[in-house]
Design an enzyme around this catalytic site. Structure first.
Site, mmCIF file in Angstrom:
data_model
loop_
_atom_site.group_PDB
_atom_site.id
_atom_site.type_symbol
_atom_site.label_atom_id
_atom_site.label_comp_id
_atom_site.label_asym_id
_atom_site.label_seq_id
_atom_site.Cartn_x
_atom_site.Cartn_y
_atom_site.Cartn_z
ATOM 1 N N LYS A 18 0.811 -1.211 0.000
ATOM 2 C CA LYS A 18 0.000 0.000 0.000
ATOM 3 C C LYS A 18 0.855 1.277 0.000
ATOM 4 O O LYS A 18 0.601 2.200 -0.763
ATOM 5 C CB LYS A 18 -0.888 -0.043 1.244
ATOM 6 N N ARG A 93 -9.659 2.859 9.397
ATOM 7 C CA ARG A 93 -9.453 1.430 9.640
ATOM 8 C C ARG A 93 -10.738 0.751 10.084
ATOM 9 O O ARG A 93 -10.836 -0.475 10.057
ATOM 10 C CB ARG A 93 -8.445 1.225 10.773
ATOM 11 N N ARG A 132 11.037 -11.358 6.107
ATOM 12 C CA ARG A 132 11.861 -10.149 5.991
ATOM 13 C C ARG A 132 13.091 -10.180 6.894
ATOM 14 O O ARG A 132 13.019 -10.562 8.054
ATOM 15 C CB ARG A 132 11.017 -8.918 6.337
ATOM 16 N N ARG A 165 13.725 -8.652 12.598
ATOM 17 C CA ARG A 165 13.178 -7.813 13.657
ATOM 18 C C ARG A 165 12.050 -8.575 14.356
ATOM 19 O O ARG A 165 11.372 -9.389 13.730
ATOM 20 C CB ARG A 165 12.629 -6.513 13.078
ATOM 21 N N ARG A 176 -0.991 -9.769 13.439
ATOM 22 C CA ARG A 176 -1.266 -8.506 12.740
ATOM 23 C C ARG A 176 -2.281 -8.703 11.620
ATOM 24 O O ARG A 176 -3.179 -7.900 11.420
ATOM 25 C CB ARG A 176 0.028 -7.994 12.091
#
Ligand SMILES: [Zn+2]
Length: 224
Positions: A18, A93, A132, A165, A176
């Site tokens: 996004k 949201r 990631r 991370r 999430r």
């Protein structure tokens, strides 16, 4: 405010691309990318009244009330570069936030032109997010599947050590994504019922998604 304004909302899960798409659209359309995440960081850094107010809630572990976020958004949208439109990212949201946004735009004498929903299935989001790796030395990001380093665990640019991370572990990301799906489904319905929703398949590459978004925007009644 002129009739030909182009206020857009960009929806998409974490890992849907996004932010990247919003930046690119902003460059093509000439309207600013307004990210509520960035607005928050700016207000907190500059310690504005709204920033201090927001921080109070965050420090107490409470949700920042919609009025505070809408206040930041109002201030941003009143700046001259937003007079012809903006690409909103990160807000709304929830349905109450969508209602608040509708009221804010009405107050500014305009309305939403459309809501672009970059749709990526939850399992793909998870695969994109949980692989990631970040360089400890220079911060360059890699992805074990989509953009792996030449040598596993080592940064191509500086030879630094790559680490994951805490945010990038599969468990955190799964949570999430679940929160995102639960929050977004009612929002998608809300905008669909109002004839504002345009769904874009988020599975193809960045360039294809970009082209599809632009085609969708040009097909919007007010953008013609
Ligand atoms: Zn590096």
């Amino acid at each position: 405010m002129p009739e030909d304004t182009l206020y857009l909302v960009l929806l998409g899960g974490p890992g849907a691309g996004k932010g990247t798409q919003a930046d690119r659209l902003s460059a093509v359309l000439g309207t600013p990318h307004v990210s509520t995440g960035d607005l928050f960081r700016e207000h907190l850094k500059k310690q504005t009244d709204l920033g201090r107010l927001a921080k109070g809630y965050m420090d107490r572990g409470e949700l920042v009330p919609n009025e505070v976020t809408v206040g930041m958004l109002r201030e941003r949208l009143l700046q001259p570069d937003c007079a012809r439109g903006a690409i909103l990212d990160g807000f709304p949201r929830t349905v109450p936030q969508a209602e608040a946004l509708g009221e804010l735009l009405a107050e500014l004498g305009t309305r939403l032109a459309g809501v672009l929903y970059i749709n990526v299935p939850a399992d793909v989001l998870l695969a994109r997010l949980s692989g990631r790796w970040t360089c400890r030395s220079c911060g360059t990001m890699y992805h074990q599947r989509y953009s792996p380093p030449a040598k596993s665990g080592v940064c191509d640019k500086c030879g630094g050590e790559l680490y994951q991370r805490p945010d990038d572990t599969p468990e955190t990301q799964e949570r999430r994504i679940k929160v995102y799906v639960a929050e977004t489904a009612p929002l998608v319905d809300y905008y669909r019922q109002r004839g504002l929703l345009v769904e874009i398949d988020g599975l193809p590459g960045i360039d294809q998604v970009q082209a599809d978004l632009l085609a969708a925007i040009r097909a919007l009644p007010v953008a013609g």
